[in-house]
Design a protein around this motif. Sequence first.
Motif, PDB file in Angstrom:
ATOM      1  N   ALA A  65       4.832  13.937   0.486  1.00  0.00           N
ATOM      2  CA  ALA A  65       4.448  12.528   0.318  1.00  0.00           C
ATOM      3  C   ALA A  65       5.572  11.607   0.800  1.00  0.00           C
ATOM      4  CB  ALA A  65       4.122  12.252  -1.151  1.00  0.00           C
ATOM      5  N   LEU A  66       6.810  11.943   0.467  1.00  0.00           N
ATOM      6  CA  LEU A  66       7.946  11.139   0.924  1.00  0.00           C
ATOM      7  C   LEU A  66       8.074  11.172   2.442  1.00  0.00           C
ATOM      8  CD1 LEU A  66      10.577  12.229  -1.756  1.00  0.00           C
ATOM      9  CD2 LEU A  66       9.489   9.980  -1.587  1.00  0.00           C
ATOM     10  N   ALA A  67       7.763  12.318   3.039  1.00  0.00           N
ATOM     11  CA  ALA A  67       7.887  12.460   4.488  1.00  0.00           C
ATOM     12  C   ALA A  67       6.926  11.536   5.221  1.00  0.00           C
ATOM     13  CB  ALA A  67       7.640  13.916   4.895  1.00  0.00           C
ATOM     14  N   ARG A  68       5.722  11.328   4.672  1.00  0.00           N
ATOM     15  CA  ARG A  68       4.744  10.453   5.325  1.00  0.00           C
ATOM     16  C   ARG A  68       5.270   9.032   5.456  1.00  0.00           C
ATOM     17  NH1 ARG A  68       1.063  13.481   2.278  1.00  0.00           N
ATOM     18  NH2 ARG A  68       0.878  11.873   0.669  1.00  0.00           N
ATOM     19  N   HIS A  69       6.164   8.658   4.547  1.00  0.00           N
ATOM     20  CA  HIS A  69       6.715   7.299   4.563  1.00  0.00           C
ATOM     21  C   HIS A  69       8.182   7.292   4.985  1.00  0.00           C
ATOM     22  CE1 HIS A  69       3.096   5.651   2.670  1.00  0.00           C
ATOM     23  NE2 HIS A  69       3.084   6.752   1.946  1.00  0.00           N
ATOM     24  N   GLU A  70       8.646   8.407   5.494  1.00  0.00           N
ATOM     25  CA  GLU A  70      10.001   8.546   6.038  1.00  0.00           C
ATOM     26  C   GLU A  70      11.068   8.103   5.047  1.00  0.00           C
ATOM     27  OE1 GLU A  70       9.686   6.401   9.831  1.00  0.00           O
ATOM     28  OE2 GLU A  70       9.306   8.337  10.782  1.00  0.00           O
ATOM     29  N   GLN A  71      10.940   8.544   3.810  1.00  0.00           N
ATOM     30  CA  GLN A  71      11.928   8.248   2.773  1.00  0.00           C
ATOM     31  C   GLN A  71      13.002   9.338   2.785  1.00  0.00           C
ATOM     32  OE1 GLN A  71      11.600   5.149   0.813  1.00  0.00           O
ATOM     33  NE2 GLN A  71      10.494   5.092   2.766  1.00  0.00           N
ATOM     34  N   PHE A  72      13.791   9.333   3.847  1.00  0.00           N
ATOM     35  CA  PHE A  72      14.725  10.424   4.103  1.00  0.00           C
ATOM     36  C   PHE A  72      15.815  10.549   3.042  1.00  0.00           C
ATOM     37  CE2 PHE A  72      13.335   9.065   8.432  1.00  0.00           C
ATOM     38  CZ  PHE A  72      12.569  10.176   8.708  1.00  0.00           C
ATOM     39  N   GLY A  73      16.313   9.409   2.530  1.00  0.00           N
ATOM     40  CA  GLY A  73      17.391   9.463   1.550  1.00  0.00           C
ATOM     41  C   GLY A  73      16.979  10.215   0.294  1.00  0.00           C
ATOM     42  N   GLU A  74      15.816   9.870  -0.258  1.00  0.00           N
ATOM     43  CA  GLU A  74      15.335  10.552  -1.461  1.00  0.00           C
ATOM     44  C   GLU A  74      14.996  12.000  -1.165  1.00  0.00           C
ATOM     45  OE1 GLU A  74      12.148   9.929  -5.150  1.00  0.00           O
ATOM     46  OE2 GLU A  74      12.258   8.467  -3.511  1.00  0.00           O
ATOM     47  N   MET A  75      14.450  12.266   0.019  1.00  0.00           N
ATOM     48  CA  MET A  75      14.158  13.645   0.404  1.00  0.00           C
ATOM     49  C   MET A  75      15.436  14.488   0.429  1.00  0.00           C
ATOM     50  SD  MET A  75      11.397  13.161   3.483  1.00  0.00           S
ATOM     51  CE  MET A  75      11.151  14.928   3.687  1.00  0.00           C
ATOM     52  N   GLY A  76      16.506  13.920   0.985  1.00  0.00           N
ATOM     53  CA  GLY A  76      17.761  14.654   1.054  1.00  0.00           C
ATOM     54  C   GLY A  76      18.287  15.019  -0.320  1.00  0.00           C
ATOM     55  N   ARG A  77      18.164  14.097  -1.283  1.00  0.00           N
ATOM     56  CA  ARG A  77      18.638  14.378  -2.637  1.00  0.00           C
ATOM     57  C   ARG A  77      17.828  15.488  -3.294  1.00  0.00           C
ATOM     58  NH1 ARG A  77      19.328   8.741  -2.278  1.00  0.00           N
ATOM     59  NH2 ARG A  77      17.271   8.293  -3.135  1.00  0.00           N
ATOM     60  N   ILE A  78      16.514  15.489  -3.078  1.00  0.00           N
ATOM     61  CA  ILE A  78      15.663  16.547  -3.652  1.00  0.00           C
ATOM     62  C   ILE A  78      15.998  17.888  -3.028  1.00  0.00           C
ATOM     63  CG2 ILE A  78      13.286  17.397  -3.802  1.00  0.00           C
ATOM     64  CD1 ILE A  78      12.367  14.498  -4.057  1.00  0.00           C
ATOM     65  N   ILE A  79      16.167  17.910  -1.708  1.00  0.00           N
ATOM     66  CA  ILE A  79      16.485  19.166  -1.011  1.00  0.00           C
ATOM     67  C   ILE A  79      17.819  19.722  -1.486  1.00  0.00           C
ATOM     68  CG2 ILE A  79      17.079  20.158   1.243  1.00  0.00           C
ATOM     69  CD1 ILE A  79      14.984  18.172   2.422  1.00  0.00           C
ATOM     70  N   ASP A  80      18.824  18.864  -1.632  1.00  0.00           N
ATOM     71  CA  ASP A  80      20.131  19.321  -2.121  1.00  0.00           C
ATOM     72  C   ASP A  80      20.012  19.946  -3.505  1.00  0.00           C
ATOM     73  OD1 ASP A  80      21.378  18.507   0.182  1.00  0.00           O
ATOM     74  OD2 ASP A  80      22.086  16.594  -0.645  1.00  0.00           O
ATOM     75  N   ARG A  81      19.228  19.312  -4.382  1.00  0.00           N
ATOM     76  CA  ARG A  81      19.057  19.854  -5.744  1.00  0.00           C
ATOM     77  C   ARG A  81      18.343  21.197  -5.713  1.00  0.00           C
ATOM     78  NH1 ARG A  81      14.761  19.438  -8.915  1.00  0.00           N
ATOM     79  NH2 ARG A  81      13.895  17.639  -7.801  1.00  0.00           N
ATOM     80  N   LEU A  82      17.288  21.309  -4.903  1.00  0.00           N
ATOM     81  CA  LEU A  82      16.532  22.555  -4.832  1.00  0.00           C
ATOM     82  C   LEU A  82      17.367  23.680  -4.233  1.00  0.00           C
ATOM     83  CD1 LEU A  82      12.996  21.327  -3.696  1.00  0.00           C
ATOM     84  CD2 LEU A  82      13.709  22.062  -5.966  1.00  0.00           C
ATOM     85  N   ALA A 138       0.837  -1.208   0.000  1.00  0.00           N
ATOM     86  CA  ALA A 138       0.000   0.000   0.000  1.00  0.00           C
ATOM     87  C   ALA A 138       0.871   1.258   0.000  1.00  0.00           C
ATOM     88  CB  ALA A 138      -0.925  -0.008   1.214  1.00  0.00           C
ATOM     89  N   ASP A 139       1.985   1.231   0.749  1.00  0.00           N
ATOM     90  CA  ASP A 139       2.888   2.387   0.789  1.00  0.00           C
ATOM     91  C   ASP A 139       3.490   2.650  -0.586  1.00  0.00           C
ATOM     92  OD1 ASP A 139       2.620   2.662   3.624  1.00  0.00           O
ATOM     93  OD2 ASP A 139       3.959   0.952   3.851  1.00  0.00           O
ATOM     94  N   ARG A 140       3.945   1.576  -1.243  1.00  0.00           N
ATOM     95  CA  ARG A 140       4.557   1.744  -2.567  1.00  0.00           C
ATOM     96  C   ARG A 140       3.540   2.255  -3.580  1.00  0.00           C
ATOM     97  NH1 ARG A 140       7.860  -2.642  -0.759  1.00  0.00           N
ATOM     98  NH2 ARG A 140       6.213  -4.169  -1.181  1.00  0.00           N
ATOM     99  N   ALA A 141       2.291   1.806  -3.458  1.00  0.00           N
ATOM    100  CA  ALA A 141       1.248   2.277  -4.376  1.00  0.00           C
ATOM    101  C   ALA A 141       0.977   3.767  -4.151  1.00  0.00           C
ATOM    102  CB  ALA A 141      -0.028   1.461  -4.176  1.00  0.00           C
ATOM    103  N   GLU A 142       0.940   4.180  -2.882  1.00  0.00           N
ATOM    104  CA  GLU A 142       0.694   5.593  -2.585  1.00  0.00           C
ATOM    105  C   GLU A 142       1.836   6.466  -3.093  1.00  0.00           C
ATOM    106  OE1 GLU A 142       0.128   8.514   1.297  1.00  0.00           O
ATOM    107  OE2 GLU A 142      -0.408   6.392   1.460  1.00  0.00           O
ATOM    108  N   LEU A 143       3.068   5.993  -2.936  1.00  0.00           N
ATOM    109  CA  LEU A 143       4.206   6.766  -3.418  1.00  0.00           C
ATOM    110  C   LEU A 143       4.225   6.830  -4.947  1.00  0.00           C
ATOM    111  CD1 LEU A 143       7.058   5.655  -0.986  1.00  0.00           C
ATOM    112  CD2 LEU A 143       6.079   7.948  -1.219  1.00  0.00           C
ATOM    113  N   ALA A 144       3.820   5.747  -5.600  1.00  0.00           N
ATOM    114  CA  ALA A 144       3.761   5.757  -7.061  1.00  0.00           C
ATOM    115  C   ALA A 144       2.715   6.755  -7.552  1.00  0.00           C
ATOM    116  CB  ALA A 144       3.448   4.348  -7.585  1.00  0.00           C
ATOM    117  N   SER A 145       1.580   6.814  -6.851  1.00  0.00           N
ATOM    118  CA  SER A 145       0.543   7.774  -7.208  1.00  0.00           C
ATOM    119  C   SER A 145       1.036   9.210  -7.002  1.00  0.00           C
ATOM    120  CB  SER A 145      -0.707   7.518  -6.357  1.00  0.00           C
ATOM    121  OG  SER A 145      -1.695   8.485  -6.598  1.00  0.00           O
TER     122      SER A 145
END
Length: 268
Positions: free
Chosen positions: A72-89, A39-46
């Motif tokens: 959306a990433l924060a709800r599932h604690e996907q910190f690694g991907e969040m960090g990469r997005i923040i660095d780019r922004l 369910a988590d992976r489906a929500e993240l894909a959406s």
Amino acid sequence: LPLPRGQIARGGVSVVRGLFDESPEAAPVPQPVRALGDADRAELASARAVYEDLRRQSPVGDPLPDLYYLSALARHEQFGEMGRIIDRLRRIHGDIPALEKWDVWVRENYPVRVSFFMLEPDDACRQGPACFGLGDMGYFKKSGPCPVSELPQRDIRTGDILTLALANTSNTVYYAYIVNVDPSGNADILFPESFGDPYAARLAPGKVLDLFRDAGIGLMPAEPGRETIRVHLGAEPLKKPDRKRLKAGGTDDMTTIEARARISKRKS
């Protein structure tokens, strides 16, 4: 039994030694990131599909689609991907307030989640899991855990005891080193005490370290002013010659979580 006190740090902070059988039951500390289910992976894909659609409709460089996806990433604690997005922004937009908040949130939660506890003198607090006596120092009431980013907003007074809890939320081993810096810039290494033992600083995946309960260390400010606490995290243990670099601010390959505490004088 009387609670033994440690040395006085240069910043006017007493290192208070706890006794295991005097510590109250620890308040819940956030647990490691759970594995994603179907369910988590489906929500993240959406959420990813919505994000891509927003990017197509938005002007080039608009950060709003990314900020949506971060939530959306924060709800599932996907910190690694969040960090990469923040660095780019941040490379594109600089230090805008929304990115600063996300960056702080990610850094204080991953790879090691840092929380703080407050122990305030309270002679009326004699029973309950948050109430306990510290020998000749009297009775204290414990509150927390709170995210370490909230520490600058807390009203901390001389005579209070401040302590930390660290939870390794990643799937790899990290080594934690805690430094206290006084208002004049003088630094003392608070943890680990046995710097030559690499296992003293080791945080295995899923490990929770309550600094007061497990290591017997709390900070009791003796003078008003500003104190800085730095938590340095590395993938490898430091050696004795690294003490100087650690006091100076850590090494280039370490993650640093920093919080400043404002100390006011307790009214008698």
